[in-house]
Motif scaffolding. Structure first.
Motif, mmCIF file in Angstrom:
data_model
loop_
_atom_site.group_PDB
_atom_site.id
_atom_site.type_symbol
_atom_site.label_atom_id
_atom_site.label_comp_id
_atom_site.label_asym_id
_atom_site.label_seq_id
_atom_site.Cartn_x
_atom_site.Cartn_y
_atom_site.Cartn_z
ATOM 1 N N GLN A 1 0.863 -1.159 -0.056
ATOM 2 C CA GLN A 1 -0.001 -0.062 -0.019
ATOM 3 C C GLN A 1 0.974 1.329 -0.153
ATOM 4 O O GLN A 1 0.619 2.228 -0.747
ATOM 5 N N VAL A 2 2.005 1.198 0.705
ATOM 6 C CA VAL A 2 2.915 2.192 0.590
ATOM 7 C C VAL A 2 3.555 2.440 -0.719
ATOM 8 O O VAL A 2 3.543 3.685 -1.229
ATOM 9 N N ARG A 3 3.794 1.292 -1.459
ATOM 10 C CA ARG A 3 4.472 1.623 -2.649
ATOM 11 C C ARG A 3 3.363 2.388 -3.819
ATOM 12 O O ARG A 3 3.565 3.209 -4.640
ATOM 13 N N ARG A 4 2.223 1.788 -3.633
ATOM 14 C CA ARG A 4 0.996 2.206 -4.376
ATOM 15 C C ARG A 4 0.543 3.723 -4.293
ATOM 16 O O ARG A 4 0.472 4.404 -5.143
ATOM 17 N N LEU A 5 0.793 4.084 -3.004
ATOM 18 C CA LEU A 5 0.661 5.476 -2.608
ATOM 19 C C LEU A 5 1.580 6.387 -3.148
ATOM 20 O O LEU A 5 1.284 7.436 -3.926
ATOM 21 N N LEU A 6 2.869 5.773 -2.981
ATOM 22 C CA LEU A 6 3.929 6.592 -3.643
ATOM 23 C C LEU A 6 3.910 6.816 -5.115
ATOM 24 O O LEU A 6 4.179 7.796 -5.875
ATOM 25 N N GLU A 7 3.587 5.500 -5.871
ATOM 26 C CA GLU A 7 3.423 5.560 -7.308
ATOM 27 C C GLU A 7 2.395 6.384 -7.758
ATOM 28 O O GLU A 7 2.429 6.706 -9.029
ATOM 29 N N GLY A 8 1.503 6.910 -6.980
ATOM 30 C CA GLY A 8 0.578 7.913 -7.466
ATOM 31 C C GLY A 8 1.204 9.307 -7.772
ATOM 32 O O GLY A 8 0.570 10.022 -8.355
ATOM 33 N N HIS A 9 2.482 9.536 -7.200
ATOM 34 C CA HIS A 9 2.885 10.552 -7.410
ATOM 35 C C HIS A 9 4.555 10.725 -7.902
ATOM 36 O O HIS A 9 4.665 11.715 -8.199
ATOM 37 N N PHE A 10 5.116 9.623 -7.828
ATOM 38 C CA PHE A 10 6.508 9.225 -8.088
ATOM 39 C C PHE A 10 6.855 8.243 -8.947
ATOM 40 O O PHE A 10 5.981 7.229 -8.925
ATOM 41 N N THR A 11 8.047 8.138 -9.676
ATOM 42 C CA THR A 11 8.493 6.924 -10.254
ATOM 43 C C THR A 11 9.262 6.149 -8.910
ATOM 44 O O THR A 11 10.064 6.815 -8.456
ATOM 45 N N VAL A 12 8.846 5.076 -8.701
ATOM 46 C CA VAL A 12 9.463 4.382 -7.512
ATOM 47 C C VAL A 12 9.991 3.126 -7.961
ATOM 48 O O VAL A 12 9.455 2.196 -8.680
ATOM 49 N N LEU A 13 11.208 2.908 -7.534
ATOM 50 C CA LEU A 13 11.962 1.753 -7.556
ATOM 51 C C LEU A 13 12.473 1.073 -6.627
ATOM 52 O O LEU A 13 12.859 1.651 -5.401
ATOM 53 N N ARG A 14 12.553 -0.161 -6.676
ATOM 54 C CA ARG A 14 13.193 -1.089 -5.425
ATOM 55 C C ARG A 14 14.711 -0.773 -5.705
ATOM 56 O O ARG A 14 15.227 -0.862 -6.778
ATOM 57 N N ARG A 15 15.569 -0.857 -4.699
ATOM 58 C CA ARG A 15 16.768 -0.369 -4.544
ATOM 59 C C ARG A 15 17.575 -1.586 -5.571
ATOM 60 O O ARG A 15 18.386 -1.315 -6.271
ATOM 61 N N GLU A 16 17.079 -2.846 -5.245
ATOM 62 C CA GLU A 16 17.647 -4.013 -5.904
ATOM 63 C C GLU A 16 17.490 -3.806 -7.497
ATOM 64 O O GLU A 16 17.811 -4.843 -8.178
ATOM 65 N N ASP A 17 16.255 -3.235 -7.896
ATOM 66 C CA ASP A 17 15.975 -3.196 -9.153
ATOM 67 C C ASP A 17 16.635 -2.055 -10.134
ATOM 68 O O ASP A 17 16.033 -2.026 -11.248
ATOM 69 N N LEU A 18 17.412 -1.373 -9.662
ATOM 70 C CA LEU A 18 18.096 -0.238 -10.131
ATOM 71 C C LEU A 18 19.067 -0.672 -11.376
ATOM 72 O O LEU A 18 19.630 -1.816 -10.996
#
Length: 263
Positions: free
Chosen positions: A223-240
């Protein structure tokens, strides 16, 4: 914040202050303060209302005039003592450590000292030691005054603790997050594209700070990630991209402290 929730001073010294807010539930939130913007004053307590959730959670608030990133000779023991007192007295089921920048570093250290079930760290430093992060030149006036380095860098993730760590991706932030190890599934480390060290300020500006921290404290990572993705491009550290997986060497002037430096 529920204005009826009383803030009770536990410890007040020249160097640090701890306070307590009684809750009605079985969760304790330890809110660890950052550097603040007025260097000659004790920094204010942070995340008071969100940590309390209107009086539902018990809260310990921590602030430190010396700004030692948990390297004070007395502060870690004082925090642990108050946590363990509240846990025993109030039959606490869950302990959450919460902090931004310096407070985030302190929150990441705390599980090595006492029971912490969940850590929420926003824009934390990986280290303040000049041999570990030689490129980091911010906060020099505080670093020069450290009595010693009790905690040279962020400790390895502790078994039994869940982590949520957020960073922006500016060069100054990459100095720190690129040094974090790739960690197990209990360590959720997200990088927000185009964001700086003042991530908390941006989250407040778009009015998602409270909802985000509530989900984070509840360990609702998706839910945190979904909330952030409504406003930012979000990547997991290991997926960079692999080119970003390590900390490059930057010019010594990068991140140089200014009069406006804050956390």
């Amino acid at each position: 914040m529920d204005q009826r929730v009383e803030i009770q001073t536990l410890i007040a010294t020249e160097d640090h202050e701890l306070a307590y807010m009684r809750g009605t539930g079985n969760r304790l939130v330890v809110s660890l303060g950052g550097v603040g913007t007025k260097p000659e004053e004790m920094p204010p307590y942070e995340f008071v209302g969100t940590a309390s959730q209107g009086g539902k959670n018990h809260v310990i608030l921590v602030t430190e005039r010396a700004r030692t990133w948990m390297n004070s000779p007395d502060l870690p023991e004082a925090i642990v003592k108050e946590i363990e007192t509240v846990v025993a007295r109030e039959a606490i089921d869950e302990v959450v450590a919460l902090g931004n920048s310096m407070g985030g570093f302190m929150a990441l250290v705390l599980p090595t000292l006492t029971r912490v079930d969940t850590v929420v760290a926003l824009s934390p430093q990986f280290s303040m030691h000049p041999n570990v992060v030689p490129e980091e030149t911010r906060w020099q006036k505080w670093r020069r005054r450290f009595p010693t380095y009790r905690f040279r860098q962020v400790p390895a993730p502790q078994d039994g603790t869940r982590y949520l760590v957020l960073h922006g991706d500016t060069p100054e932030e990459r100095i720190h997050w690129a040094r974090f190890p790739l960690a197990p599934q209990t360590f959720n480390h997200f990088i927000l594209r185009g964001q700086s060290h003042d991530l908390v300020g941006k989250l407040k500006k778009i009015d998602i700070m409270g909802p985000l921290l509530q989900r984070a404290m509840d360990a609702k990572t998706r839910q945190v990630r979904r909330l952030l993705e409504g406003h930012f491009t979000v990547l997991r550290r290991e997926d960079l991209p692999k080119a970003e997986q390590t900390a490059p060497i930057y010019p010594a002037t990068l991140g140089q402290e200014t009069a406006d430096d804050k956390v």
